[in-house]
Design an enzyme around this catalytic site. Structure first.
Site, PDB file in Angstrom:
ATOM      1  N   ASP A   7      51.727 -12.034 -34.655  1.00 14.97           N
ATOM      2  CA  ASP A   7      51.121 -12.660 -35.837  1.00 14.97           C
ATOM      3  C   ASP A   7      51.668 -14.085 -35.854  1.00 14.97           C
ATOM      4  OD1 ASP A   7      49.859 -13.172 -38.217  1.00 14.97           O
ATOM      5  OD2 ASP A   7      51.413 -12.227 -39.448  1.00 14.97           O
ATOM      6  N   GLU A  68      46.698 -12.624 -33.351  1.00 15.17           N
ATOM      7  CA  GLU A  68      45.757 -12.726 -34.463  1.00 15.17           C
ATOM      8  C   GLU A  68      44.959 -14.016 -34.325  1.00 15.17           C
ATOM      9  OE1 GLU A  68      46.771 -11.108 -38.337  1.00 15.17           O
ATOM     10  OE2 GLU A  68      46.179 -13.018 -39.220  1.00 15.17           O
ATOM     11  N   ASP A 141      54.728 -10.148 -42.016  1.00 14.61           N
ATOM     12  CA  ASP A 141      54.398 -10.655 -40.685  1.00 14.61           C
ATOM     13  C   ASP A 141      54.792  -9.660 -39.594  1.00 14.61           C
ATOM     14  OD1 ASP A 141      54.124 -13.811 -41.572  1.00 14.61           O
ATOM     15  OD2 ASP A 141      55.677 -12.711 -42.625  1.00 14.61           O
TER      16      ASP A 141
END
Lengths: 189, 189
Positions: A7, A68, A141
């Site tokens: 992420d 992501e 996260d």
């Protein structure tokens, strides 16, 4: 298969390594959050993030990296920093000949909760459950990085089947076209 | 001082190396455009760009790297690719302990043409003139990279003077505050 989910971010970058077993079984191998100093120059922060990613790639040796996909957010400056972070992560993977796949936040949410609009608490709860963790991964996260890796495990076979079907269809079309050409040649001669 | 200007991008990335002389004299050292294959995976394109940047940094040994700051554009996907490209360029610089500065497109245009809203033709014309080139650099990304480097040469001294003035003002404020405290201490005792 071992997936390294990332992420991306400069203030906090989530790292999650997840192994896939038979069926839909997934197992957490490692999870953490890497932070870079807010007051450091952008290029120095990217360098620190890159070094951290390299350490993880060499330590856990994943077969694929799932990142992501960044979209324009409320804050353009933040979105650009996140995109730059995702760029150095993808670079570190490419330098090791690892494939990199990007998944959107809604694909990740849909994969682990069934809804593309699930909130952070729901994603964390499902990640904890699916991986059989005793405590919920924190901060968000870290949970997101694990969710990304799970998403990749579950989407990859579907994607591969789709690609195989497309390749088969293209091959059939090629054979059919060759037969037509052959028939035309014979009728012409 | 030698500046390496980069107009980041994956399809075309502009590279321009410019030396600064006394006054406002600038001299072009090298200029080119690096292209990466449109049909290659994003991570592979970033890897090719990174390798190209490393070659230029090691060949021309600039003292500073100036990169165009990315803003949200019409096409979000393109903007993200440009941001990822700028991230790997900044990383390559940071790995060599080189400072990286970002300049906005309007700062660059204003520096070389006097107007932040100048068009590409005007920027190319001024870059050609300022550097005393016999032929205009092409494509626009190459001219932009040179313009970025010139912009950095001319803005850097101004920025340094501003920072020095701010540091002097802060020091004066500190001294003044100390004197006030001393006076208050004396009148109180």
């Amino acid at each position: 298969m071992r997936v390294f989910g990332v992420d991306p971010g400069l203030t906090r970058c989530g790292f999650g390594v997840v192994d896939g077993g038979p069926g839909r079984v997934v197992r957490a191998v490692a999870v953490d959050v890497l932070r870079t100093p807010v007051d450091a120059p952008l290029s120095v922060r990217l360098h620190e993030l890159y070094d951290g990613v390299c350490v993880w790639l060499d330590r856990y040796e994943p077969q694929v990296v799932a990142i992501e996909r960044v979209f324009a957010q409320h804050n353009v400056r933040t979105a650009m920093g996140v995109a730059q972070a995702s760029g150095v992560v993808a670079l570190a993977a490419a330098q090791r000949n690892l494939p990199v796949e990007f998944h959107t936040p809604s694909e990740v949410k849909a994969a682990v909760t069934g809804s593309g609009r699930a909130d952070k608490a729901q994603v964390t709860a499902m990640v904890t459950k699916l991986l059989g963790l005793k405590v919920a991964p924190k901060p968000a996260d870290a949970a997101d990085a694990l969710a990304l890796a799970i998403c990749h495990h579950w989407r990859a076979p579907m994607r591969n089947r789709l690609e195989e079907a497309q390749a088969r269809a293209a091959e059939l079309a090629r054979v059919h076209k060759a037969k037509l050409a052959e028939a035309a040649r014979r009728s012409g001669s």
